[in-house]
Design a protein around this motif. Structure first.
Motif, PDB file in Angstrom:
ATOM      1  N   ASP A 299       0.962  -1.209  -0.235  1.00  0.00           N
ATOM      2  CA  ASP A 299       0.063  -0.059   0.118  1.00  0.00           C
ATOM      3  C   ASP A 299       0.856   1.183  -0.155  1.00  0.00           C
ATOM      4  O   ASP A 299       1.546   1.321   0.922  1.00  0.00           O
ATOM      5  CB  ASP A 299      -0.825  -0.177   1.259  1.00  0.00           C
ATOM      6  CG  ASP A 299      -1.772   1.344   1.384  1.00  0.00           C
ATOM      7  OD1 ASP A 299      -1.859   1.829   0.218  1.00  0.00           O
ATOM      8  OD2 ASP A 299      -2.432   1.445   2.258  1.00  0.00           O
ATOM      9  N   HIS A 300       1.032   1.977  -1.107  1.00  0.00           N
ATOM     10  CA  HIS A 300       1.988   3.132  -1.280  1.00  0.00           C
ATOM     11  C   HIS A 300       1.256   4.542  -1.063  1.00  0.00           C
ATOM     12  O   HIS A 300       1.346   5.688  -1.664  1.00  0.00           O
ATOM     13  CB  HIS A 300       2.491   2.961  -2.650  1.00  0.00           C
ATOM     14  CG  HIS A 300       3.344   1.708  -2.771  1.00  0.00           C
ATOM     15  ND1 HIS A 300       4.314   1.352  -1.970  1.00  0.00           N
ATOM     16  CD2 HIS A 300       3.188   0.906  -3.674  1.00  0.00           C
ATOM     17  CE1 HIS A 300       4.764   0.348  -2.120  1.00  0.00           C
ATOM     18  NE2 HIS A 300       4.160  -0.148  -3.608  1.00  0.00           N
ATOM     19  N   SER A 301      -0.347   4.445  -0.706  1.00  0.00           N
ATOM     20  CA  SER A 301      -1.018   5.606  -0.601  1.00  0.00           C
ATOM     21  C   SER A 301      -0.456   6.619   0.360  1.00  0.00           C
ATOM     22  O   SER A 301      -0.824   8.006  -0.097  1.00  0.00           O
ATOM     23  CB  SER A 301      -2.413   4.990   0.030  1.00  0.00           C
ATOM     24  OG  SER A 301      -2.295   4.640   1.291  1.00  0.00           O
TER      25      SER A 301
ATOM     26  N   GLN B  97      -5.742  12.416  -6.443  1.00  0.00           N
ATOM     27  CA  GLN B  97      -5.763  10.969  -6.768  1.00  0.00           C
ATOM     28  C   GLN B  97      -4.252  10.424  -6.890  1.00  0.00           C
ATOM     29  O   GLN B  97      -4.015   9.118  -6.498  1.00  0.00           O
ATOM     30  CB  GLN B  97      -6.338  10.840  -8.298  1.00  0.00           C
ATOM     31  CG  GLN B  97      -7.750  11.125  -8.437  1.00  0.00           C
ATOM     32  CD  GLN B  97      -8.110  11.149  -9.885  1.00  0.00           C
ATOM     33  OE1 GLN B  97      -7.531  10.808 -10.784  1.00  0.00           O
ATOM     34  NE2 GLN B  97      -9.466  11.308 -10.289  1.00  0.00           N
ATOM     35  N   LYS B  98      -3.318  11.318  -7.110  1.00  0.00           N
ATOM     36  CA  LYS B  98      -1.820  10.987  -6.988  1.00  0.00           C
ATOM     37  C   LYS B  98      -1.310   9.861  -7.843  1.00  0.00           C
ATOM     38  O   LYS B  98      -0.239  10.032  -8.120  1.00  0.00           O
ATOM     39  CB  LYS B  98      -1.761  10.657  -5.522  1.00  0.00           C
ATOM     40  CG  LYS B  98      -1.920  11.561  -4.372  1.00  0.00           C
ATOM     41  CD  LYS B  98      -1.359  11.143  -3.092  1.00  0.00           C
ATOM     42  CE  LYS B  98      -1.650  12.133  -2.061  1.00  0.00           C
ATOM     43  NZ  LYS B  98      -0.932  11.785  -0.668  1.00  0.00           N
ATOM     44  N   THR B  99      -2.047   9.216  -8.498  1.00  0.00           N
ATOM     45  CA  THR B  99      -1.702   8.140  -9.277  1.00  0.00           C
ATOM     46  C   THR B  99      -0.774   8.611 -10.670  1.00  0.00           C
ATOM     47  O   THR B  99       0.300   8.181 -10.487  1.00  0.00           O
ATOM     48  CB  THR B  99      -2.736   7.372  -9.907  1.00  0.00           C
ATOM     49  OG1 THR B  99      -3.678   6.965  -8.799  1.00  0.00           O
ATOM     50  CG2 THR B  99      -2.570   6.264 -10.784  1.00  0.00           C
ATOM     51  N   GLY B 100      -1.296   9.641 -11.261  1.00  0.00           N
ATOM     52  CA  GLY B 100      -0.288  10.015 -12.307  1.00  0.00           C
ATOM     53  C   GLY B 100       0.865  10.792 -11.856  1.00  0.00           C
ATOM     54  O   GLY B 100       1.740  10.480 -12.496  1.00  0.00           O
TER      55      GLY B 100
ATOM     56  N   MET C 186       2.589   9.995  -9.002  1.00  0.00           N
ATOM     57  CA  MET C 186       3.418   8.866  -8.742  1.00  0.00           C
ATOM     58  C   MET C 186       3.962   8.228  -9.873  1.00  0.00           C
ATOM     59  O   MET C 186       5.040   7.895  -9.789  1.00  0.00           O
ATOM     60  CB  MET C 186       2.793   7.827  -7.725  1.00  0.00           C
ATOM     61  CG  MET C 186       2.245   8.413  -6.700  1.00  0.00           C
ATOM     62  SD  MET C 186       1.507   7.012  -5.438  1.00  0.00           S
ATOM     63  CE  MET C 186       2.906   6.364  -4.942  1.00  0.00           C
ATOM     64  N   GLN C 187       3.194   8.113 -10.917  1.00  0.00           N
ATOM     65  CA  GLN C 187       3.908   7.423 -12.374  1.00  0.00           C
ATOM     66  C   GLN C 187       5.038   8.620 -12.742  1.00  0.00           C
ATOM     67  O   GLN C 187       6.250   7.975 -13.109  1.00  0.00           O
ATOM     68  CB  GLN C 187       2.783   7.119 -13.256  1.00  0.00           C
ATOM     69  CG  GLN C 187       1.684   6.398 -13.161  1.00  0.00           C
ATOM     70  CD  GLN C 187       0.592   6.094 -14.120  1.00  0.00           C
ATOM     71  OE1 GLN C 187       0.637   7.055 -15.020  1.00  0.00           O
ATOM     72  NE2 GLN C 187       0.048   5.009 -14.216  1.00  0.00           N
TER      73      GLN C 187
ATOM     74  N   ASP D 258       7.813   7.947 -10.501  1.00  0.00           N
ATOM     75  CA  ASP D 258       8.561   6.544 -10.497  1.00  0.00           C
ATOM     76  C   ASP D 258       9.288   6.721 -11.942  1.00  0.00           C
ATOM     77  O   ASP D 258      10.607   6.187 -11.801  1.00  0.00           O
ATOM     78  CB  ASP D 258       7.314   5.508 -10.648  1.00  0.00           C
ATOM     79  CG  ASP D 258       7.188   4.959  -9.438  1.00  0.00           C
ATOM     80  OD1 ASP D 258       7.996   5.166  -8.559  1.00  0.00           O
ATOM     81  OD2 ASP D 258       6.195   4.531  -9.151  1.00  0.00           O
TER      82      ASP D 258
END
Length: 339
Positions: free
Chosen positions: A223-225, A258-261, A263-264, A267
Protein backbone atom coordinates in the motif's frame (compact mmCIF):
# COMPACT_ATOMS: atom_id res chain seq x y z
CA UNK A 1 16.71 21.40 -36.74
CA UNK A 2 19.74 23.23 -35.34
CA UNK A 3 19.42 26.92 -34.55
CA UNK A 4 22.11 29.40 -35.42
CA UNK A 5 23.52 31.73 -32.76
CA UNK A 6 21.17 34.61 -33.57
CA UNK A 7 18.07 32.42 -33.41
CA UNK A 8 19.22 30.91 -30.10
CA UNK A 9 19.83 34.36 -28.62
CA UNK A 10 16.42 35.64 -29.69
CA UNK A 11 14.62 32.51 -28.45
CA UNK A 12 16.40 32.74 -25.09
CA UNK A 13 15.47 36.43 -24.76
CA UNK A 14 11.85 35.72 -25.69
CA UNK A 15 11.44 32.87 -23.21
CA UNK A 16 13.06 34.83 -20.39
CA UNK A 17 10.88 37.88 -21.05
CA UNK A 18 7.72 35.77 -21.30
CA UNK A 19 8.52 33.95 -18.06
CA UNK A 20 9.08 37.31 -16.36
CA UNK A 21 5.85 39.08 -17.37
CA UNK A 22 3.58 36.57 -19.11
CA UNK A 23 2.93 38.78 -22.12
CA UNK A 24 3.59 37.97 -25.80
CA UNK A 25 6.92 39.40 -26.89
CA UNK A 26 7.15 41.52 -30.03
CA UNK A 27 10.05 42.11 -32.39
CA UNK A 28 10.63 45.64 -31.12
CA UNK A 29 11.02 44.42 -27.53
CA UNK A 30 13.37 41.66 -28.67
CA UNK A 31 15.59 44.15 -30.51
CA UNK A 32 16.06 45.99 -27.18
CA UNK A 33 16.59 43.06 -24.83
CA UNK A 34 18.50 40.60 -27.00
CA UNK A 35 21.67 42.68 -27.34
CA UNK A 36 21.81 41.89 -31.06
CA UNK A 37 22.44 44.63 -33.62
CA UNK A 38 19.67 43.53 -35.94
CA UNK A 39 16.95 45.40 -37.75
CA UNK A 40 13.33 44.79 -36.74
CA UNK A 41 12.77 43.23 -40.17
CA UNK A 42 15.58 40.72 -39.63
CA UNK A 43 14.21 39.87 -36.18
CA UNK A 44 10.73 39.35 -37.65
CA UNK A 45 12.18 36.98 -40.26
CA UNK A 46 14.03 34.96 -37.62
CA UNK A 47 10.90 34.81 -35.46
CA UNK A 48 8.90 33.58 -38.44
CA UNK A 49 11.48 30.83 -38.92
CA UNK A 50 11.22 29.91 -35.21
CA UNK A 51 7.45 29.78 -35.54
CA UNK A 52 7.68 27.47 -38.56
CA UNK A 53 10.01 25.20 -36.56
CA UNK A 54 7.44 25.04 -33.75
CA UNK A 55 9.47 26.86 -31.08
CA UNK A 56 7.15 29.88 -30.74
CA UNK A 57 3.55 30.67 -31.56
CA UNK A 58 1.47 33.78 -32.15
CA UNK A 59 -1.63 34.26 -29.98
CA UNK A 60 -4.58 35.59 -31.96
CA UNK A 61 -4.87 38.64 -29.72
CA UNK A 62 -1.34 39.93 -30.22
CA UNK A 63 1.37 40.43 -32.80
CA UNK A 64 3.90 39.19 -30.24
CA UNK A 65 4.94 35.59 -29.75
CA UNK A 66 5.09 33.13 -26.86
CA UNK A 67 7.16 29.95 -26.41
CA UNK A 68 5.66 26.56 -27.20
CA UNK A 69 6.44 23.39 -25.20
CA UNK A 70 9.11 22.66 -27.82
CA UNK A 71 10.52 26.15 -27.31
CA UNK A 72 10.62 25.64 -23.54
CA UNK A 73 12.36 22.31 -24.11
CA UNK A 74 15.24 23.71 -26.16
CA UNK A 75 15.48 26.59 -23.67
CA UNK A 76 15.88 24.37 -20.61
CA UNK A 77 18.11 21.85 -22.42
CA UNK A 78 20.57 24.16 -24.16
CA UNK A 79 20.01 27.87 -23.46
CA UNK A 80 19.42 28.07 -19.73
CA UNK A 81 21.84 29.77 -17.35
CA UNK A 82 21.24 28.20 -13.94
CA UNK A 83 21.36 30.50 -10.92
CA UNK A 84 23.60 29.89 -7.93
CA UNK A 85 21.85 28.79 -4.74
CA UNK A 86 23.49 29.06 -1.32
CA UNK A 87 23.78 25.35 -0.58
CA UNK A 88 25.17 25.91 2.94
CA UNK A 89 22.13 27.96 3.97
CA UNK A 90 19.74 25.32 2.62
CA UNK A 91 21.76 22.55 4.28
CA UNK A 92 21.65 24.32 7.66
CA UNK A 93 17.90 24.76 7.32
CA UNK A 94 17.33 21.07 6.59
CA UNK A 95 19.61 19.90 9.42
CA UNK A 96 17.91 22.24 11.87
CA UNK A 97 14.49 20.82 11.00
CA UNK A 98 15.31 17.12 10.55
CA UNK A 99 15.83 15.82 14.11
CA UNK A 100 17.10 12.52 12.59
CA UNK A 101 13.58 11.22 11.90
CA UNK A 102 13.36 9.93 8.30
CA UNK A 103 9.68 10.79 7.76
CA UNK A 104 10.21 14.21 9.31
CA UNK A 105 13.23 14.79 7.05
CA UNK A 106 11.12 13.90 3.99
CA UNK A 107 8.27 16.17 5.10
CA UNK A 108 10.71 19.03 5.68
CA UNK A 109 12.22 18.51 2.22
CA UNK A 110 8.77 18.90 0.61
CA UNK A 111 8.12 22.05 2.66
CA UNK A 112 11.52 23.46 1.74
CA UNK A 113 10.97 22.84 -1.97
CA UNK A 114 7.66 24.69 -1.72
CA UNK A 115 9.06 27.53 0.34
CA UNK A 116 12.09 28.13 -1.88
CA UNK A 117 10.22 27.83 -5.18
CA UNK A 118 6.91 29.37 -4.06
CA UNK A 119 5.16 26.54 -5.90
CA UNK A 120 4.29 23.01 -4.70
CA UNK A 121 6.95 20.66 -3.42
CA UNK A 122 6.58 16.89 -3.65
CA UNK A 123 8.63 13.96 -2.34
CA UNK A 124 8.01 10.32 -3.20
CA UNK A 125 9.10 8.48 -0.04
CA UNK A 126 11.25 5.36 -0.16
CA UNK A 127 9.06 2.36 -0.84
CA UNK A 128 8.56 0.10 2.15
CA UNK A 129 10.17 -3.28 1.76
CA UNK A 130 7.67 -6.07 1.27
CA UNK A 131 9.79 -8.29 3.51
CA UNK A 132 8.53 -8.81 7.06
CA UNK A 133 10.61 -9.73 10.08
CA UNK A 134 7.79 -11.00 12.26
CA UNK A 135 4.06 -10.82 12.78
CA UNK A 136 1.78 -10.95 15.79
CA UNK A 137 -1.95 -11.62 16.21
CA UNK A 138 -3.90 -9.69 18.86
CA UNK A 139 -7.45 -10.76 19.70
CA UNK A 140 -9.69 -7.68 19.84
CA UNK A 141 -13.09 -9.35 20.15
CA UNK A 142 -14.82 -12.59 19.29
CA UNK A 143 -14.03 -12.57 15.56
CA UNK A 144 -11.81 -9.51 15.19
CA UNK A 145 -8.04 -9.88 15.18
CA UNK A 146 -5.36 -7.22 14.78
CA UNK A 147 -2.48 -8.31 12.56
CA UNK A 148 0.76 -6.55 13.55
CA UNK A 149 3.55 -6.64 10.93
CA UNK A 150 7.13 -5.62 11.75
CA UNK A 151 9.59 -5.10 8.88
CA UNK A 152 13.39 -5.47 9.13
CA UNK A 153 13.79 -1.75 9.91
CA UNK A 154 11.40 -1.99 12.85
CA UNK A 155 8.56 -0.15 11.11
CA UNK A 156 5.11 -1.43 12.09
CA UNK A 157 1.99 -1.94 9.95
CA UNK A 158 -1.40 -2.94 11.37
CA UNK A 159 -4.31 -4.61 9.59
CA UNK A 160 -7.70 -5.75 10.89
CA UNK A 161 -8.78 -9.34 10.21
CA UNK A 162 -12.46 -10.35 10.40
CA UNK A 163 -12.67 -14.11 10.88
CA UNK A 164 -15.36 -16.79 10.82
CA UNK A 165 -13.82 -18.51 13.83
CA UNK A 166 -13.26 -17.28 17.36
CA UNK A 167 -9.56 -18.08 17.82
CA UNK A 168 -8.15 -18.53 21.30
CA UNK A 169 -5.07 -16.55 22.40
CA UNK A 170 -3.00 -19.76 22.38
CA UNK A 171 -4.04 -20.50 18.78
CA UNK A 172 -3.03 -16.99 17.75
CA UNK A 173 0.37 -17.33 19.41
CA UNK A 174 0.88 -20.74 17.79
CA UNK A 175 -0.01 -19.38 14.34
CA UNK A 176 2.24 -16.34 14.67
CA UNK A 177 5.14 -18.51 15.88
CA UNK A 178 4.68 -20.87 12.94
CA UNK A 179 4.79 -18.02 10.41
CA UNK A 180 7.73 -16.27 12.08
CA UNK A 181 9.81 -19.44 12.38
CA UNK A 182 9.13 -20.68 8.86
CA UNK A 183 8.74 -17.50 6.83
CA UNK A 184 10.29 -14.57 8.75
CA UNK A 185 12.61 -12.60 6.46
CA UNK A 186 10.61 -13.39 3.32
CA UNK A 187 8.13 -11.22 1.45
CA UNK A 188 4.42 -11.99 1.69
CA UNK A 189 4.49 -12.75 -2.04
CA UNK A 190 7.09 -15.47 -1.41
CA UNK A 191 5.04 -16.79 1.50
CA UNK A 192 1.90 -16.91 -0.66
CA UNK A 193 3.71 -19.02 -3.25
CA UNK A 194 4.74 -21.59 -0.64
CA UNK A 195 1.94 -21.48 1.86
CA UNK A 196 -0.81 -23.43 0.07
CA UNK A 197 0.96 -26.76 0.06
CA UNK A 198 2.76 -26.37 3.35
CA UNK A 199 -0.34 -25.48 5.36
CA UNK A 200 -2.16 -28.69 4.47
CA UNK A 201 -0.60 -30.24 7.57
CA UNK A 202 -2.47 -27.73 9.78
CA UNK A 203 -6.13 -27.69 10.70
CA UNK A 204 -8.52 -25.89 8.35
CA UNK A 205 -9.16 -23.14 10.89
CA UNK A 206 -5.46 -22.44 11.39
CA UNK A 207 -4.79 -22.62 7.67
CA UNK A 208 -7.54 -20.08 6.92
CA UNK A 209 -6.15 -17.69 9.55
CA UNK A 210 -2.65 -17.84 8.10
CA UNK A 211 -3.87 -17.39 4.55
CA UNK A 212 -5.91 -14.37 5.67
CA UNK A 213 -2.76 -13.00 7.36
CA UNK A 214 -0.73 -13.48 4.17
CA UNK A 215 -3.33 -11.66 2.04
CA UNK A 216 -3.69 -8.79 4.50
CA UNK A 217 0.05 -8.56 5.01
CA UNK A 218 0.73 -8.45 1.28
CA UNK A 219 -1.84 -5.66 0.91
CA UNK A 220 -0.32 -3.71 3.82
CA UNK A 221 3.23 -3.93 2.52
CA UNK A 222 2.29 -2.88 -1.01
CA UNK A 223 0.00 0.00 0.00
CA UNK A 224 1.77 3.13 -1.25
CA UNK A 225 -1.07 5.60 -0.62
CA UNK A 226 0.95 7.45 2.01
CA UNK A 227 4.27 7.32 0.14
CA UNK A 228 3.90 10.80 -1.35
CA UNK A 229 4.33 14.02 0.62
CA UNK A 230 3.03 17.20 -1.04
CA UNK A 231 3.48 20.69 0.36
CA UNK A 232 2.33 24.09 -0.88
CA UNK A 233 -0.50 23.11 -3.21
CA UNK A 234 -2.26 26.34 -2.25
CA UNK A 235 0.65 28.32 -3.71
CA UNK A 236 -0.55 27.26 -7.15
CA UNK A 237 -3.90 28.98 -6.62
CA UNK A 238 -2.10 32.31 -6.92
CA UNK A 239 -0.55 31.33 -10.27
CA UNK A 240 -2.92 32.74 -12.87
CA UNK A 241 -1.68 30.37 -15.59
CA UNK A 242 -2.92 27.40 -13.54
CA UNK A 243 -6.00 28.86 -11.86
CA UNK A 244 -7.41 31.03 -14.62
CA UNK A 245 -10.34 28.72 -15.35
CA UNK A 246 -12.34 26.03 -13.61
CA UNK A 247 -11.19 23.27 -15.95
CA UNK A 248 -7.55 23.92 -15.09
CA UNK A 249 -8.33 24.07 -11.38
CA UNK A 250 -10.26 20.81 -11.54
CA UNK A 251 -7.43 19.07 -13.40
CA UNK A 252 -4.87 20.36 -10.95
CA UNK A 253 -6.65 19.27 -7.79
CA UNK A 254 -7.68 15.94 -9.29
CA UNK A 255 -3.97 15.33 -9.80
CA UNK A 256 -3.23 16.10 -6.15
CA UNK A 257 -6.19 14.10 -4.88
CA UNK A 258 -5.73 10.97 -6.95
CA UNK A 259 -1.89 11.05 -6.94
CA UNK A 260 -1.68 8.11 -9.35
CA UNK A 261 -0.46 10.11 -12.35
CA UNK A 262 1.97 12.09 -10.23
CA UNK A 263 3.37 8.88 -8.75
CA UNK A 264 3.85 7.49 -12.27
CA UNK A 265 5.77 10.61 -13.26
CA UNK A 266 7.98 10.47 -10.16
CA UNK A 267 8.53 6.73 -10.62
CA UNK A 268 9.53 7.35 -14.24
CA UNK A 269 11.98 10.11 -13.30
CA UNK A 270 13.64 7.93 -10.64
CA UNK A 271 15.04 5.79 -13.47
CA UNK A 272 16.99 8.76 -14.86
CA UNK A 273 20.08 10.54 -13.58
CA UNK A 274 19.98 14.10 -12.28
CA UNK A 275 17.34 16.76 -12.79
CA UNK A 276 14.51 16.00 -15.22
CA UNK A 277 12.02 18.54 -16.56
CA UNK A 278 8.53 17.48 -17.66
CA UNK A 279 6.81 20.22 -19.64
CA UNK A 280 3.04 20.34 -20.03
CA UNK A 281 1.85 19.93 -23.61
CA UNK A 282 5.02 17.96 -24.39
CA UNK A 283 4.90 15.11 -21.87
CA UNK A 284 1.86 12.87 -21.52
CA UNK A 285 2.87 12.41 -17.88
CA UNK A 286 1.88 16.03 -17.10
CA UNK A 287 -1.93 16.41 -17.05
CA UNK A 288 -2.05 20.12 -17.97
CA UNK A 289 -0.48 22.09 -20.79
CA UNK A 290 0.14 25.00 -18.41
CA UNK A 291 2.05 22.89 -15.86
CA UNK A 292 5.64 21.69 -15.59
CA UNK A 293 7.32 19.40 -13.07
CA UNK A 294 11.04 19.57 -12.23
CA UNK A 295 12.29 16.39 -10.55
CA UNK A 296 15.44 14.69 -9.29
CA UNK A 297 16.04 11.27 -7.70
CA UNK A 298 17.56 10.95 -4.24
CA UNK A 299 19.57 8.17 -2.65
CA UNK A 300 20.14 6.40 0.63
CA UNK A 301 23.63 4.98 1.01
CA UNK A 302 24.24 5.21 -2.72
CA UNK A 303 20.99 3.54 -3.84
CA UNK A 304 18.18 5.54 -5.50
CA UNK A 305 15.11 5.12 -3.30
CA UNK A 306 12.78 7.99 -4.28
CA UNK A 307 12.18 11.17 -6.22
CA UNK A 308 11.40 14.76 -5.31
CA UNK A 309 10.38 17.80 -7.30
CA UNK A 310 8.63 21.10 -7.77
CA UNK A 311 5.24 21.40 -9.47
CA UNK A 312 4.58 24.77 -11.01
CA UNK A 313 3.47 26.59 -14.15
CA UNK A 314 5.14 26.01 -17.49
CA UNK A 315 6.04 29.69 -17.24
CA UNK A 316 8.33 29.17 -14.24
CA UNK A 317 11.81 30.52 -13.58
CA UNK A 318 13.61 27.28 -14.46
CA UNK A 319 17.04 28.81 -13.83
CA UNK A 320 16.05 29.19 -10.16
CA UNK A 321 13.90 26.07 -9.67
CA UNK A 322 16.40 23.60 -11.19
CA UNK A 323 19.17 24.24 -8.61
CA UNK A 324 16.59 24.21 -5.79
CA UNK A 325 15.50 20.71 -6.81
CA UNK A 326 19.07 19.53 -7.44
CA UNK A 327 20.46 20.74 -4.11
CA UNK A 328 17.46 19.52 -2.11
CA UNK A 329 17.86 16.03 -3.63
CA UNK A 330 21.53 15.95 -2.61
CA UNK A 331 20.82 17.22 0.90
CA UNK A 332 17.94 14.78 1.37
CA UNK A 333 20.20 11.93 0.23
CA UNK A 334 22.82 12.96 2.77
CA UNK A 335 20.30 13.48 5.60
CA UNK A 336 18.59 10.11 5.09
CA UNK A 337 21.88 8.27 4.75
CA UNK A 338 22.93 9.56 8.17
CA UNK A 339 19.57 9.46 9.96
Amino acid sequence: MLLDTRAQTLLKALVERYIADGQPVGSRALSKISGLDLSPATIRNIMSDLEEMGYVSSPHTSAGRIPTPRGYRIFVDTLLTVQHIDEHAVDARMRLQSQHQPQKIISNAAQMLSSLSQFAGVVLSPRRESVFQQIEFLRLSEKRILLVIVDPRGDVQNRMLLTDVDYTPSQLVQSANYINQNYGGLSFEQVRARVTGELRQLSDDMSRLMQAAVEAGSEAMTDHSDDMVISGERNLLSVSDLSSNMTSLRQMFEMFEQKTGLMQLLDFSSKATGVQIFIGGESNLVPMDEMSVVTAPYEVNGRIVGTLGVIGPTRMAYERVIPIVDITAKLLSNALSHS
